[in-house]
Enzyme design. Structure first.
Site, PDB file in Angstrom:
ATOM      1  N   HIS A 133      -0.678 -13.220 -33.428  1.00 38.38           N
ATOM      2  CA  HIS A 133       0.104 -12.419 -34.374  1.00 38.38           C
ATOM      3  C   HIS A 133      -0.685 -11.198 -34.843  1.00 38.38           C
ATOM      4  O   HIS A 133      -0.144 -10.085 -34.940  1.00 38.38           O
ATOM      5  CB  HIS A 133       0.466 -13.262 -35.609  1.00 38.38           C
ATOM      6  N   SER A 157      -1.029 -20.040 -30.048  1.00 38.73           N
ATOM      7  CA  SER A 157       0.277 -20.433 -30.559  1.00 38.73           C
ATOM      8  C   SER A 157       0.087 -21.216 -31.848  1.00 38.73           C
ATOM      9  O   SER A 157      -0.898 -21.958 -31.988  1.00 38.73           O
ATOM     10  CB  SER A 157       1.004 -21.310 -29.530  1.00 38.73           C
TER      11      SER A 157
END
Length: 318
Positions: free
Chosen positions: A46, A196
């Site tokens: 992210h 993830s």
């Protein structure tokens, strides 16, 4: 989202109305706005999207919303990591949703968005309601945030490509389709495991020694494709890597493929078994193909992919 938000030096907008006041000022000052949509539990993947947005835009917006509509009733909505204070701390170091959205598709009310004919292959075969939920909430986010550019990770390649198509089909201006940017998958520097939020479910041994087998399997298929083998043999090479890992762990960890496949990125149709790279690129040199897979390691489902050929045609920007 609750209005009781933790302290932060970053401006937080718990309502659409509050955000739109801020966005109007950005419009008036002619400032570009980059956008990163997340479900929280932020990690380096992210943050790589945030860094890209910060470098390319005057302002950057990040949303955090664990979207019930993209979880099937049997999936992990209740246990999905929710780490808002930690997420804000990560962002400092560098809800905007009405009712109607539930996990049960039969109970959902209101307006939903579907990308017809493209959501049942690849991930959609295993998660038939997933892309309806993603397309609906991301459309809401695009309408609320009105970003100049939006950034998505290659790890979720089918989702990212479908969102570019959504922006095109709905004639969106914020963002325009060409400004839906796909950023290469962020990986663990030691194991190459795709980063993830769900990696948090993995035990240390699973994360370090078992989960990386998925990417290794994709790499084996990539090498076979480059060597001129037909698609079926490439998939076989990938499965052999995972089978070897199963034999190595000897039942200590349950490992099973969900799927391993090669798909046309334009239609998501499956590449025929007998097709070779030479045949695939016969009329179009560097014609891209998506090589993707999903695998269970214990109770954790992992996904990953490699784009073979010219990945820039899919909007992937290094």
């Amino acid at each position: 989202m609750s209005t009781e938000l933790p302290p932060s030096s970053i401006p937080l907008f718990p309502t659409v109305a509050k955000y739109r006041e801020w966005r109007q000022k950005a419009f008036e000052e002619n400032k570009s706005v980059g956008f990163v949509a997340t479900m929280g539990a932020l990690h380096e993947g992210h943050l790589s999207l945030v860094r890209r947005s910060l470098a390319q835009n005057d302002l950057t917006v990040l949303s955090i919303f664990v979207n019930p509509a993209q979880f099937a009733p049997h999936e992990d909505l209740a246990t999905y990591p929710r780490t808002l204070p930690g997420d804000l701390a990560l962002l400092e170091a560098l809800a905007m949703y009405p009712g109607g959205i539930t996990q049960d598709v039969r109970a959902q009310t209101g307006t939903f968005v579907e990308v017809k004919g493209f959501g049942h292959q690849m991930e959609g075969a295993s998660r038939p309601t997933f892309f309806r939920g993603v397309a609906t909430v991301v459309t809401k986010l695009f309408n609320a945030v009105q970003p100049t550019r939006a950034y998505f990770g290659q790890k979720d390649i089918q989702q990212a490509v479908l969102l570019r198509r959504l922006a095109q089909d709905l004639l969106l201006s914020h963002p325009e389709p060409r400004n839906v940017v796909i950023v290469p998958t962020a990986r663990d520097p030691h194991t190459s495991l795709a980063l993830s939020s769900r990696n948090a479910y993995l035990a240390p041994y699973e994360r370090e020694n078992v989960a990386p087998a998925l990417y290794a399997a994709l790499c084996a298929a990539e090498a076979a494709w480059g060597a001129g083998k037909p698609k079926a043999d490439c998939v076989g090479c990938a499965r052999a890597v995972v089978a070897a890992k199963e034999e190595e762990v000897g039942g200590a960890v349950e490992i099973r493929f969900d799927y391993i496949e090669m798909n046309d990125p334009e239609t998501f149709d499956v590449v025929p078994d007998r097709v070779t790279r030479r045949e695939w690129e016969q009329e179009d040199a560097e014609r891209p193909v998506i090589l993707s897979g999903a695998m269970w390691v214990g109770k954790t489902r992992l996904i990953d992919n490699i784009v073979l050929g010219d990945k820039s045609r899919l909007g992937i920007v290094d």
